[in-house]
Design a protein around this motif. Structure first.
Motif, mmCIF file in Angstrom:
data_model
loop_
_atom_site.group_PDB
_atom_site.id
_atom_site.type_symbol
_atom_site.label_atom_id
_atom_site.label_comp_id
_atom_site.label_asym_id
_atom_site.label_seq_id
_atom_site.Cartn_x
_atom_site.Cartn_y
_atom_site.Cartn_z
ATOM 1 N N VAL A 2 17.173 -16.687 32.320
ATOM 2 C CA VAL A 2 16.439 -16.103 31.031
ATOM 3 C C VAL A 2 15.651 -17.091 30.572
ATOM 4 O O VAL A 2 16.114 -18.224 30.216
ATOM 5 N N ARG A 26 12.152 -12.543 32.997
ATOM 6 C CA ARG A 26 13.294 -12.629 33.968
ATOM 7 C C ARG A 26 14.593 -11.915 33.659
ATOM 8 O O ARG A 26 15.639 -12.359 33.935
ATOM 9 N N ARG A 27 14.446 -11.063 32.810
ATOM 10 C CA ARG A 27 15.840 -10.263 32.180
ATOM 11 C C ARG A 27 16.084 -9.009 33.326
ATOM 12 O O ARG A 27 14.988 -8.321 33.636
ATOM 13 N N SER A 28 16.979 -9.222 33.820
ATOM 14 C CA SER A 28 17.486 -7.901 34.699
ATOM 15 C C SER A 28 17.436 -6.695 34.203
ATOM 16 O O SER A 28 17.893 -6.521 33.028
ATOM 17 N N PRO A 29 17.188 -5.622 34.822
ATOM 18 C CA PRO A 29 17.105 -4.450 34.219
ATOM 19 C C PRO A 29 18.392 -3.998 33.764
ATOM 20 O O PRO A 29 19.180 -4.148 34.734
ATOM 21 N N THR A 31 20.299 -5.008 31.514
ATOM 22 C CA THR A 31 21.047 -6.344 31.103
ATOM 23 C C THR A 31 20.313 -6.569 29.442
ATOM 24 O O THR A 31 19.135 -7.007 29.497
ATOM 25 N N ASN A 78 11.482 -6.626 25.592
ATOM 26 C CA ASN A 78 12.115 -7.835 25.942
ATOM 27 C C ASN A 78 11.875 -8.956 24.801
ATOM 28 O O ASN A 78 11.737 -10.002 25.068
#
Length: 128
Positions: A2, A26-29, A31, A78
């Motif tokens: 992240v 770059r946060r994973s969906p 998460t 985000n």
């Protein structure tokens, strides 16, 4: 990995307000992270300012900012925010956004070592 990017710092006068923003990339969906703000003034240790759990249901504040600062978040963007009101010269510092790879943190959220990711910081200067 992240990445956190802060914005919104600047030079203000005592009594003014500022709203800091921090956007995580770059946060994973699906998460989510426990998020916080720390600050560091020249020659001083990094100080806990505020923290918020993944859905905003729990918020924590350092003693020096209680009643003046408000942390919030918008997971759809985000982003986490720090609304700072009634600023004082002693609030002058570099403000860092931070994240921990967990939904909750109910203890020791004021310790920098408990966070996994840090932004580069944004400078806040409050003149008297």
């Amino acid at each position: 990995q992240v990445q956190l990017v802060e914005s919104g710092g600047g030079l203000v006068q005592a009594g003014d307000s500022l709203n800091l923003s921090c956007t995580a990339s770059r946060r994973s969906p699906g998460t989510y992270y426990f998020m916080g703000w720390f600050r560091q003034a020249p020659g001083k240790e990094r100080e806990f300012v505020a923290a918020i759990n993944w859905n905003g249901g729990s918020r924590y504040y350092g003693d020096s900012v209680k009643g003046r600062f408000t942390i919030s978040r918008d997971n759809a963007k985000n982003s986490v925010y720090l609304q700072m009101n009634t600023l004082k010269p002693e609030d002058t510092a570099v403000y860092y956004c931070t994240a921990r790879a967990s939904l909750y943190l109910t203890a020791d959220y004021d310790l920098p070592r408990n966070y996994n990711y840090w932004g580069q910081g944004t400078q806040v200067i409050v003149s008297s």
